[in-house]
Motif scaffolding. Structure first.
Motif, short mmCIF file in Angstrom:
data_model
loop_
_atom_site.label_atom_id
_atom_site.label_comp_id
_atom_site.label_asym_id
_atom_site.label_seq_id
_atom_site.Cartn_x
_atom_site.Cartn_y
_atom_site.Cartn_z
N ALA A 80 -21.34 18.31 29.79
CA ALA A 80 -22.49 17.67 29.14
C ALA A 80 -22.50 16.17 29.42
CB ALA A 80 -22.44 17.94 27.64
N ARG A 81 -21.32 15.57 29.46
CA ARG A 81 -21.24 14.14 29.74
C ARG A 81 -21.71 13.82 31.16
NH1 ARG A 81 -15.89 10.21 29.01
NH2 ARG A 81 -16.90 8.30 29.75
N GLN A 82 -21.32 14.66 32.12
CA GLN A 82 -21.75 14.44 33.50
C GLN A 82 -23.27 14.59 33.62
OE1 GLN A 82 -19.00 17.33 35.27
NE2 GLN A 82 -18.17 15.69 36.55
N THR A 83 -23.83 15.55 32.90
CA THR A 83 -25.28 15.71 32.91
C THR A 83 -25.96 14.47 32.35
OG1 THR A 83 -25.06 18.12 32.66
CG2 THR A 83 -27.20 17.15 32.11
N ALA A 84 -25.39 13.94 31.27
CA ALA A 84 -25.94 12.71 30.68
C ALA A 84 -25.85 11.55 31.66
CB ALA A 84 -25.21 12.38 29.39
N ASP A 85 -24.75 11.46 32.40
CA ASP A 85 -24.58 10.41 33.40
C ASP A 85 -25.64 10.51 34.49
OD1 ASP A 85 -22.42 9.35 32.05
OD2 ASP A 85 -20.92 10.35 33.29
N LEU A 86 -26.01 11.74 34.84
CA LEU A 86 -27.04 11.94 35.85
C LEU A 86 -28.37 11.35 35.40
CD1 LEU A 86 -26.38 15.63 36.99
CD2 LEU A 86 -26.02 13.58 38.34
N SER A 87 -28.68 11.51 34.13
CA SER A 87 -29.96 11.01 33.62
C SER A 87 -30.01 9.48 33.63
CB SER A 87 -30.20 11.53 32.20
OG SER A 87 -29.26 10.98 31.29
N LYS A 88 -28.85 8.83 33.57
CA LYS A 88 -28.80 7.36 33.52
C LYS A 88 -28.55 6.74 34.89
CE LYS A 88 -25.53 7.54 30.43
NZ LYS A 88 -24.48 7.14 29.48
N ALA A 89 -28.29 7.55 35.91
CA ALA A 89 -27.92 7.02 37.23
C ALA A 89 -29.10 6.32 37.89
CB ALA A 89 -27.43 8.16 38.12
N GLY A 90 -28.78 5.32 38.69
CA GLY A 90 -29.81 4.65 39.48
C GLY A 90 -30.26 5.51 40.64
N LEU A 91 -29.35 6.35 41.16
CA LEU A 91 -29.67 7.28 42.24
C LEU A 91 -28.67 8.42 42.20
CD1 LEU A 91 -31.24 8.00 44.88
CD2 LEU A 91 -29.50 6.70 46.13
N VAL A 92 -29.15 9.64 42.41
CA VAL A 92 -28.28 10.81 42.53
C VAL A 92 -28.42 11.34 43.95
CG1 VAL A 92 -27.80 13.15 41.74
CG2 VAL A 92 -28.52 11.41 40.10
N VAL A 93 -27.30 11.49 44.64
CA VAL A 93 -27.28 12.00 46.01
C VAL A 93 -26.58 13.35 46.00
CG1 VAL A 93 -26.65 11.54 48.40
CG2 VAL A 93 -27.14 9.62 46.85
N TYR A 94 -27.28 14.40 46.42
CA TYR A 94 -26.69 15.73 46.37
C TYR A 94 -27.25 16.59 47.50
CZ TYR A 94 -30.86 18.11 44.40
OH TYR A 94 -32.11 18.67 44.21
N LEU A 95 -26.74 17.81 47.61
CA LEU A 95 -27.18 18.75 48.63
C LEU A 95 -27.61 20.04 47.94
CD1 LEU A 95 -27.55 19.78 51.50
CD2 LEU A 95 -25.07 20.12 51.67
N LYS A 96 -28.90 20.21 47.81
CA LYS A 96 -29.42 21.36 47.08
C LYS A 96 -29.00 22.66 47.74
CE LYS A 96 -33.71 23.14 45.12
NZ LYS A 96 -35.19 22.95 45.01
N GLY A 97 -28.52 23.60 46.92
CA GLY A 97 -28.11 24.90 47.42
C GLY A 97 -26.62 25.08 47.58
N LEU A 98 -25.87 23.97 47.59
CA LEU A 98 -24.42 24.08 47.75
C LEU A 98 -23.71 24.33 46.42
CD1 LEU A 98 -21.89 23.74 49.63
CD2 LEU A 98 -21.85 21.36 48.89
#
Length: 318
Positions: A80-98
């Motif tokens: 839950a904390r990591q999800t909250a961090d995502l909402s506050k991030a300036g940019l999220v870099v990820y690879l959809k599907g992995l």
């Protein structure tokens, strides 16, 4: 309050309250504007995305990864904390599907700026066998079943992703856009040199076929005309069938394969069993899903050059 009102005129008190409210609003904005100590907060899903963010962002960014060093990324769980961090991030870099958990968390957190690596290049459907000597159809949709996410192992595709991440950083932090553009160009040039190293280094090989633990090297095989024969599929935790193991025995004998590759973040048991049955040597071919103490290098480029040397030895390249 009566004392304070007798000291400060109403207009001054109103201005003070307004100033306090403005200050609180500014503090609140600062706490959620995606920055820490003036640097853009970038959250990366796993190492290949982290590497791009760090190299392109340089001193203007603070990069954190959802996947801990040495952890296998495919089955990552998000707190839950990591999800909250995502909402506050300036940019999220990820690879959809992995990483399905990351995809779900991003959908829940809805960060303002997102860079999906799968949208910056093409993806293909790969199974346990990939023959780089034949043409394959392209699939631009990462969510389709069978789509191979391992695009970072092809320096050309990885350069395309780097350009996309660079543009995302420029959009998220326009004040430093010039530096991001410069850093992107330098990284793309270095990836071009890596591509040349692979083309030259594998040019005089005596064999095309290699056996590896899981099907992570499909794009690399296609780029350089190799033939990947994987024990498991795209998912490194999948168990090979008896029929697949029998087929690999036949491939090894027919193609005179001398090496069975295993990797650093998943079990090497099946690979070593197969190699023992066929009296073949083993070596590491790293999919670079993370850097660990067992990695043959400290960053992407060092490990890719170690992979090149391993392939040169296995395929008889001079």
């Amino acid at each position: 309050m009566n004392i304070r009102r007798s000291i400060f005129p109403a207009a001054v008190a109103g201005a003070a309250v307004l100033g306090l409210a403005t200050t609180l609003t500014a503090c609140s904005a600062d706490a959620t504007d995606g920055r820490t100590d003036g640097k853009l907060d970038v959250v990366a899903s796993f190492y290949p995305m982290q590497f791009l963010a760090e190299r392109i962002g340089g001193g203007h960014v603070h990069v954190s990864s959802l996947t801990k060093p040495g952890a296998e990324p495919h089955d990552l769980d998000i707190s839950a904390r990591q999800t909250a961090d995502l909402s506050k991030a300036g940019l999220v870099v990820y690879l959809k599907g992995l990483q399905p958990a990351v995809d779900a968390a991003i959908g829940q957190a809805e960060p303002k700026h997102v860079a999906d690596a799968a949208s910056f290049t093409t993806l293909e459907d790969h199974g346990t066998e990939v023959d780089g000597g034949h043409e394959h159809g392209h699939d631009e949709h990462a969510e389709d079943a069978g789509s191979d996410p391992h695009i970072w192992l092809d320096p050309v595709r990885y350069a395309q992703v780097a350009e996309g991440v660079g543009k995302a950083l420029q959009k998220a932090d326009p004040d430093n856009a010039a530096d991001y553009k410069k850093n992107t160009a330098a990284l793309v040039k270095q990836l071009g040199t890596l591509n040349d190293d692979f083309k030259t280094g594998l040019k005089s090989r005596t064999s095309n076929t290699f056996i590896t633990t899981h099907a992570a090297f499909g794009y690399l095989s296609e780029r350089y005309g190799l033939r990947q024969e994987a024990i498991s599929g795209i998912d490194p935790e999948s168990e090979p069938s008896p029929a697949r193991m029998k087929a690999l025995h036949s491939v090894a004998e027919k193609e005179k394969v001398g090496t069975v590759f295993f990797e650093t973040l998943v079990s090497d048991k099946t690979a070593k069993t197969l190699a023992g049955d066929l009296h073949l040597r083993t070596d590491v071919l790293d999919p670079i899903e993370g850097i660990s103490d067992q990695s043959k290098g400290d960053d992407y480029f060092e490990v890719m050059h170690a992979n090149l040397k391993a392939l040169q030895t296995a395929l008889g390249a001079k």
